[in-house]
Write a protein that holds these residues in place. Structure first.
Motif, short mmCIF file in Angstrom:
data_model
loop_
_atom_site.label_atom_id
_atom_site.label_comp_id
_atom_site.label_asym_id
_atom_site.label_seq_id
_atom_site.Cartn_x
_atom_site.Cartn_y
_atom_site.Cartn_z
N ARG A 149 -37.86 21.07 29.31
CA ARG A 149 -38.44 21.85 28.57
C ARG A 149 -39.25 21.45 27.57
O ARG A 149 -40.54 21.48 27.04
CB ARG A 149 -38.03 23.25 28.33
N LYS A 164 -36.22 30.70 32.98
CA LYS A 164 -37.10 30.27 31.93
C LYS A 164 -36.27 30.55 30.70
O LYS A 164 -36.29 29.89 29.73
CB LYS A 164 -38.51 31.22 31.77
N CYS A 191 -41.52 23.83 36.98
CA CYS A 191 -41.74 24.93 37.14
C CYS A 191 -40.69 26.08 37.31
O CYS A 191 -40.10 26.31 38.51
CB CYS A 191 -42.67 25.48 38.33
N PRO A 192 -40.23 26.55 36.35
CA PRO A 192 -39.08 27.66 36.49
C PRO A 192 -39.45 28.86 37.21
O PRO A 192 -40.80 29.43 36.92
CB PRO A 192 -38.64 28.12 34.77
#
Length: 183
Positions: free
Chosen positions: A38, A27, A20-21
Motif C-alpha cells: 500500500r 482494503k 488491487c484489493p
C-alpha cells in the motif's frame, strides 16, 4: 509525460494494476496493518501527481506549488521506503515490488516496466550518460543498469545482474556480472 488529467488517470490506473484489493475488508486491513504494498502504491500516486503538476504548470504559481507539494510527499515517503525516482522517467504501468531503488533523473524508460527492488539505474561515474529502457522491461532484485546503454523491449534482467552494455534484441534474458544474454 503526463500533460492532461485524462493521462494522469490512465497512468495511475496502469500503475495500480499489480495492487488491487478486492474487498472493503482487504482494503481496511491493508490500511490498519500498514502493508508495504500500500505504501508503494501511495509512492507511485504521489510520483504521478508530481509529474502532472510540474508538466502543466506553465508559469502558474499555484499549479507549481501543487507540484512541489506532491514532490515533498513523494520524497518523504521515499525516504522511509528507500526509493528515489525522479519525475518523467517511466511510462505508464510502472510496478514497484520492493524498496531500495535509485533511478537517475535523466533515465528514460518505456511503459509497463517492473522494478523488483534493490535496483540502481544511472550513470557509470565516468560520464553523465544514462540507460534508455524499452517497454515491458522486468528488472530483477538487486540488478544494476549503468552507463550510456539501450535495453530493448520485453527484456528480463535477472537478480543481481550488472548490465553495462547495450542489448538491442527484443525479448532478451540477461544474467550475470557483467550481464550476458541467455536463451
Amino acid at each position: 509525460m503526463i500533460t492532461s488529467k485524462t493521462e494522469l488517470k490512465e497512468y495511475i490506473t496502469a500503475d495500480n494494476t499489480w495492487y488491487c484489493p478486492i474487498s472493503f475488508k482487504e482494503k481496511f486491513i491493508a490500511i490498519i496493518a500498514h502493508y508495504p504494498a500500500r505504501q508503494l502504491k501511495r509512492y507511485l500516486y504521489f510520483l504521478r501527481k508530481q509529474e502532472f503538476y510540474i508538466n502543466t504548470a506553465n508559469g502558474s504559481k499555484i499549479i507549481g506549488f501543487l507540484g512541489i507539494y506532491y514532490e515533498r510527499r513523494k520524497n518523504a515517503l521515499g525516504e522511509k521506503l528507500g526509493i528515489d525516482i525522479s519525475p518523467n522517467c517511466f511510462g505508464k504501468g510502472l510496478q514497484i515490488y520492493h524498496t531500495g531503488i535509485v533511478v537517475n533523473a535523466a533515465v528514460r524508460a518505456g511503459e509497463n516496466c517492473a522494478l523488483h527492488g534493490g535496483n540502481c539505474i544511472g550513470n557509470n561515474g565516468l560520464t553523465e550518460d544514462v540507460p534508455r529502457l524499452g517497454n515491458h522491461v522486468d528488472i530483477g532484485y538487486g540488478a544494476i543498469i549503468i552507463g550510456d546503454i539501450s535495453i530493448a523491449d520485453n527484456t528480463v534482467i535477472g537478480a543481481n545482474a550488472l548490465v553495462n552494455r547495450s542489448f538491442e534484441e527484443p525479448g532478451s534474458k540477461l544474467v550475470g556480472v557483467p550481464a550476458k544474454r541467455i536463451n
